[in-house]
Each structure stands twice: as C-alpha cells, then as structure tokens.
Design an enzyme around this catalytic site. Structure first.
Site, PDB file in Angstrom:
ATOM      1  CD  GLU A  76      -2.723  -0.650   2.646  1.00 36.39           C
ATOM      2  OE1 GLU A  76      -3.361  -1.612   3.061  1.00 36.39           O
ATOM      3  OE2 GLU A  76      -2.653   0.435   3.235  1.00 36.39           O
ATOM      4  CB  CYS A  89       2.222   7.690   3.405  1.00 42.45           C
ATOM      5  SG  CYS A  89       2.390   6.489   4.698  1.00 42.45           S
ATOM      6  CB  CYS A  96       5.825  -4.869   9.643  1.00 37.30           C
ATOM      7  SG  CYS A  96       6.961  -4.195  10.887  1.00 37.30           S
ATOM      8  CB  CYS A 100       3.045  -2.331  16.565  1.00 39.03           C
ATOM      9  SG  CYS A 100       4.786  -1.923  16.494  1.00 39.03           S
ATOM     10  CB  CYS A 103       0.402  -1.619  13.432  1.00 39.58           C
ATOM     11  SG  CYS A 103       0.980  -1.507  11.733  1.00 39.58           S
ATOM     12  N   GLY A 143       5.700  -1.781   6.885  1.00 42.85           N
ATOM     13  CA  GLY A 143       7.078  -2.223   7.093  1.00 42.85           C
ATOM     14  C   GLY A 143       7.912  -1.342   7.991  1.00 42.85           C
ATOM     15  CD  GLU A 144      11.419  -0.097  11.720  1.00 41.55           C
ATOM     16  OE1 GLU A 144      10.388   0.324  12.275  1.00 41.55           O
ATOM     17  OE2 GLU A 144      12.406   0.639  11.492  1.00 41.55           O
ATOM     18  CB  SER A 175       8.601   6.604  10.171  1.00 41.41           C
ATOM     19  OG  SER A 175       7.933   6.295  11.381  1.00 41.41           O
ATOM     20  CB  SER A 198       6.613   4.947  15.949  1.00 40.95           C
ATOM     21  OG  SER A 198       6.565   5.323  14.588  1.00 40.95           O
ATOM     22  CG  LEU A 199       8.353   7.635  22.615  1.00 38.71           C
ATOM     23  CD1 LEU A 199       9.613   6.800  22.697  1.00 38.71           C
ATOM     24  CD2 LEU A 199       8.616   9.043  23.149  1.00 38.71           C
ATOM     25  CG  ASN A 274      -6.090   4.661  11.707  1.00 38.13           C
ATOM     26  OD1 ASN A 274      -5.781   3.632  12.287  1.00 38.13           O
ATOM     27  ND2 ASN A 274      -5.640   4.988  10.522  1.00 38.13           N
ATOM     28  CB  CYS A 316       0.042   1.841   6.084  1.00 40.60           C
ATOM     29  SG  CYS A 316       0.242   2.933   4.704  1.00 40.60           S
TER      30      CYS A 316
HETATM   31  N1  SAH Z   1       7.461   0.770  11.026  1.00 38.45           N
HETATM   32  C1  SAH Z   1       7.651   2.171  11.050  1.00 38.45           C
HETATM   33  C2  SAH Z   1       6.994   2.890   9.903  1.00 38.45           C
HETATM   34  C3  SAH Z   1       5.648   2.393   9.466  1.00 38.45           C
HETATM   35  S1  SAH Z   1       4.343   2.572  10.665  1.00 38.45           S
HETATM   36  C4  SAH Z   1       7.167   2.757  12.373  1.00 38.45           C
HETATM   37  O1  SAH Z   1       6.551   2.020  13.152  1.00 38.45           O
HETATM   38  O2  SAH Z   1       7.466   3.909  12.627  1.00 38.45           O
HETATM   39  C5  SAH Z   1       4.052   4.309  10.503  1.00 38.45           C
HETATM   40  C6  SAH Z   1       3.318   4.951  11.628  1.00 38.45           C
HETATM   41  O3  SAH Z   1       1.953   4.507  11.671  1.00 38.45           O
HETATM   42  C7  SAH Z   1       3.906   4.675  13.009  1.00 38.45           C
HETATM   43  O4  SAH Z   1       4.121   5.907  13.669  1.00 38.45           O
HETATM   44  C8  SAH Z   1       2.832   3.855  13.690  1.00 38.45           C
HETATM   45  O5  SAH Z   1       2.867   4.058  15.086  1.00 38.45           O
HETATM   46  C9  SAH Z   1       1.565   4.393  13.018  1.00 38.45           C
HETATM   47  N2  SAH Z   1       0.386   3.521  13.138  1.00 38.45           N
HETATM   48  C10 SAH Z   1       0.330   2.186  13.022  1.00 38.45           C
HETATM   49  N3  SAH Z   1      -0.923   1.735  13.234  1.00 38.45           N
HETATM   50  C11 SAH Z   1      -1.691   2.820  13.481  1.00 38.45           C
HETATM   51  C12 SAH Z   1      -3.072   3.008  13.785  1.00 38.45           C
HETATM   52  N4  SAH Z   1      -3.915   1.987  13.858  1.00 38.45           N
HETATM   53  N5  SAH Z   1      -3.491   4.274  13.982  1.00 38.45           N
HETATM   54  C13 SAH Z   1      -2.637   5.319  13.890  1.00 38.45           C
HETATM   55  N6  SAH Z   1      -1.348   5.212  13.598  1.00 38.45           N
HETATM   56  C14 SAH Z   1      -0.861   3.963  13.409  1.00 38.45           C
HETATM   57 FE1  SF4 Z   2       5.685  -2.538  11.863  1.00 37.60          FE
HETATM   58 FE2  SF4 Z   2       5.513   0.133  12.217  1.00 37.60          FE
HETATM   59 FE3  SF4 Z   2       3.290  -1.409  12.137  1.00 37.60          FE
HETATM   60 FE4  SF4 Z   2       4.921  -1.571  14.213  1.00 37.60          FE
HETATM   61  S1  SF4 Z   2       3.754   0.254  13.587  1.00 37.60           S
HETATM   62  S2  SF4 Z   2       4.027  -3.307  13.116  1.00 37.60           S
HETATM   63  S3  SF4 Z   2       6.910  -1.303  13.264  1.00 37.60           S
HETATM   64  S4  SF4 Z   2       4.713  -1.068  10.476  1.00 37.60           S
END
Ligand code: SAH
Ligand code: SF4
Length: 332
Positions: A76, A89, A96, A100, A103, A143-144, A175, A198-199, A274, A316
């Site tokens: 995507e 984006c 990934c 998390c 996600c 992805g990371e 990111s 992404s803290l 979201n 995503c």
């Molecule tokens: N893996 C990397 C980059 C892809 S994720 C990372 O984690 O930073 C990109 C961003 O989307 C991250 O900041 C993550 O915390 C956020 N994200 C993932 N799932 C989400 C959700 N359901 N709602 C809002 N942000 C989300």
């Molecule tokens: Fe991977 Fe980023 Fe999603 Fe965590 S938030 S599962 S690191 S894509």
C-alpha cells in the site's frame, strides 16, 4: 555500460531517463542510439507496479493505493493532503515482523523486503496518477524501514537526487519503531534524510505490551540514540505518538512525554489511533484534547501536528487486509 563498451555517460543518461523523466519504455530514451535502445530492451525490463485498488476520502482527499508486485504480493501507499503539503506515504516491506498490536501491517508478519525499485515506483506511480509531485515523502506505510536499511536508503537517494526524482532530502522522512542500531547507523553515515521515531508510550511496561520491539530496545536506550542523532546531525527528530485509549493517553503520560523529550531537539506528532477494535482504539475527543493541551502547555519546543486524514482513513495495512477479506468471502 562499461561491459558493453559504451562510454560512462551512457549510464547517467539511462539513470536520468528512468528516474528524472520516468520513462517506462526504452523507446523513450531518445538520447541513446536505436541499436542501444534495442539491446537494452532485449536485456532488461522496466517493471511497473500494477494498481489493484484505490480509495479516496471525500472529506479531505486522502487517497490510498494497493499495488501488485511482480510476484503474488501486494503493498500500500497513501497520499495525504494538508494545506500546501502533499505527502506520499510509502511502504518499505511487504508486511512487518514487529507485531505492534494496534497496527494492521503488524498482523501480516514479514512476507519480504521491497527492492529499491519497488520503493521508488510507489512514488513515481502516484505522481503520475495525480499529475503532480509530492512536497514530502514519509516511510510510514507498511514495514519497518530500518529492517530493510540498504534498499530504503538506496531508494531515498534516488528520490532525493537532483538528477533523480529531485525532492530535497530533508523532505524525505524515515520512520522507525525504534530499531536502535539503525538509528546509530543513520546518524553515523550522516544521512541527509529526516528521521522520525514512533515512541507511542513513555512507560516501558506499556510499550512492551503494545510494541514488542521494545523488549529488545527499551525507551531509555532509544532516547539516548535519538539524542545521539540530533547532536551528530544538528537536525531535529520527530516523535510519533499514537493515542490508544487505556494505554498511553492520560495527562500523566503527556507530562512524562514532555519531561523525557524536552531537552531533545524534537517535535511531537500526536495521532489518535485510527482503528476501532475493542482493545486498540482512540481515546474520547475529550481525552485527546486534554492530552494535546498537556503536551502543548509544558514546552514551547514541541509542536503538535495532527496527521490529517489519517484518522478517518484506514492506517497502512488496512486496505490490504480489507482486500484479502473480500477475496476470501465466498461468492454466492
Ligand atoms: N514501522 C515504522 C513505519 C511504518 S508505521 C514505524 O513504526 O514507525 C508508521 C506509523 O503509523 C507509526 O508511527 C505507527 O505508530 C503508526 N500507526 C500504526 N498503526 C496505526 C493506527 N492503527 N493508527 C494510527 N497510527 C498507526
Ligand atoms: Fe511494523 Fe511500524 Fe506497524 Fe509496528 S507500527 S508493526 S513497526 S509497520
């Protein structure tokens, strides 16, 4: 080109044709001889991403794309409009591995890394489709990025190269969920791209629960790495903070967030989650407002920016998931 006995500058002509002009057929490379064009076409293909699906938000124009890669996999990308900014984006992996909990991409596991070409292609295709260029590119799709470091940097170099796609490198943001060795490497190599972390929580126990990667890379060490980066690069770092009800959204969390980051050259993006699952969902509007204010009040160095469109559209990985669901539905 050297192997073919061609002068060096041919390589540059091909590079510019591909990345500056976005040619998708060797016939378009009119600076090259007909014979060379033919030879190229016999030996190489210019592979494009195929669009499988696309959805737009009527509210703010946010547009998501689902692409088919050369094999069975799909990825995507998203376009987000915000004032004068058009942010692309993009994905760095199919799925990934980091799992998390909030996600959608995390639920897929890692299927494979993307190649540099598959990463840059997302940008070229979207620019082509909307007929304009992005002002910013963020690696916040699937992805990371730090776990596919070489390909991500190779693609960013093409995107940030004046003879390539030509976006200013600082407008390209990598990111990471907090892969510490990647942050040190990025800093030590003096990469010209921007960095976001992404803290998502300031409490190790909570962070471990929602981001298993935190077991390996705890918050204190992560912040040390962030500091190393800001000092080495002289740049600021962005902290992303996804608000998840019952996990990380109290006023105390906000205060701790400020306390932990205020001495760092940084900005914070607070984004309400979201998805709307039972366990992982955004806090109430009221709690969001309190959180935002508590972060805002306590430090002027921190700017807040809501990622527009993000909360009304799927994150995503969700368009992918939706597409898979539809495929599995029995036809009757
Ligand atoms: N893996 C990397 C980059 C892809 S994720 C990372 O984690 O930073 C990109 C961003 O989307 C991250 O900041 C993550 O915390 C956020 N994200 C993932 N799932 C989400 C959700 N359901 N709602 C809002 N942000 C989300
Ligand atoms: Fe991977 Fe980023 Fe999603 Fe965590 S938030 S599962 S690191 S894509």
């Amino acid at each position: 080109m050297k192997d073919w006995g061609e002068p060096r500058f041919r390589a540059r002509q091909i590079y510019e044709g591909l990345y500056k002009h976005g040619f998708d057929s060797f016939d378009s490379f009119t600076t090259l001889s007909k014979a060379l064009r033919k030879k190229l076409a016999e030996n190489f293909v210019i592979r494009r991403l195929r669009q499988v699906d696309s959805i737009s938000s009527e509210k703010d124009g946010t547009r998501k794309f689902l692409w088919a890669l050369g094999d069975a996999y799909k990825i995507e990308s998203v376009i987000i409009y915000e004032g004068r900014r058009t942010t692309f984006c993009i994905s760095s992996q199919v799925g990934c591995p980091l799992d998390c909990k909030f996600c959608a991409t995390g639920k897929m596991g890692l299927l494979r890394n993307l190649t540099p070409g598959e990463i840059t292609e997302q940008v070229f295709r979207m620019a082509e489709i909307i007929g304009s260029r992005p002002t910013n590119i963020v690696y916040m799709g699937m992805g990371e990025p730090m776990l596919n470091y070489e390909a991500v940097i190779a693609a960013a170099r093409v995107l940030g190269d004046v003879d390539g796609f030509g976006l200013a490198p600082r407008r390209i943001t990598i990111s990471t969920s907090g892969i510490i060795p990647g942050i040190y490497r990025f800093a030590d190599e003096g990469q010209p791209f921007s960095l976001a972390v992404s803290l998502n929580s300031v409490d190790d126990e909570v962070r471990k629960k929602i981001m298993p990667v935190s077991k390996k890379y705890p918050i204190e060490k992560l912040l040390q790495a962030a500091r190393y980066y800001t000092e080495k690069s002289g740049r600021l770092i962005t902290f992303e903070y996804v608000l998840l009800d019952k996990f990380n959204s109290t006023q105390q969390d906000a205060r701790k967030l400020v306390r932990l980051t205020h001495s760092l050259k940084s900005k914070i993006n607070v984004i309400p989650c979201n998805s709307d699952e039972e366990l992982y969902r955004p806090p109430s509007e009221e709690k969001i407002a309190v959180f935002r204010e508590s972060v805002n009040d306590r430090s002027r160095r921190i700017t807040l920016r809501k990622r527009k469109g993000w909360e009304i559209q799927a994150a995503c990985g969700q368009l992918y998931a939706e597409n898979e669901r539809r495929k599995k539905k029995p036809k009757n």
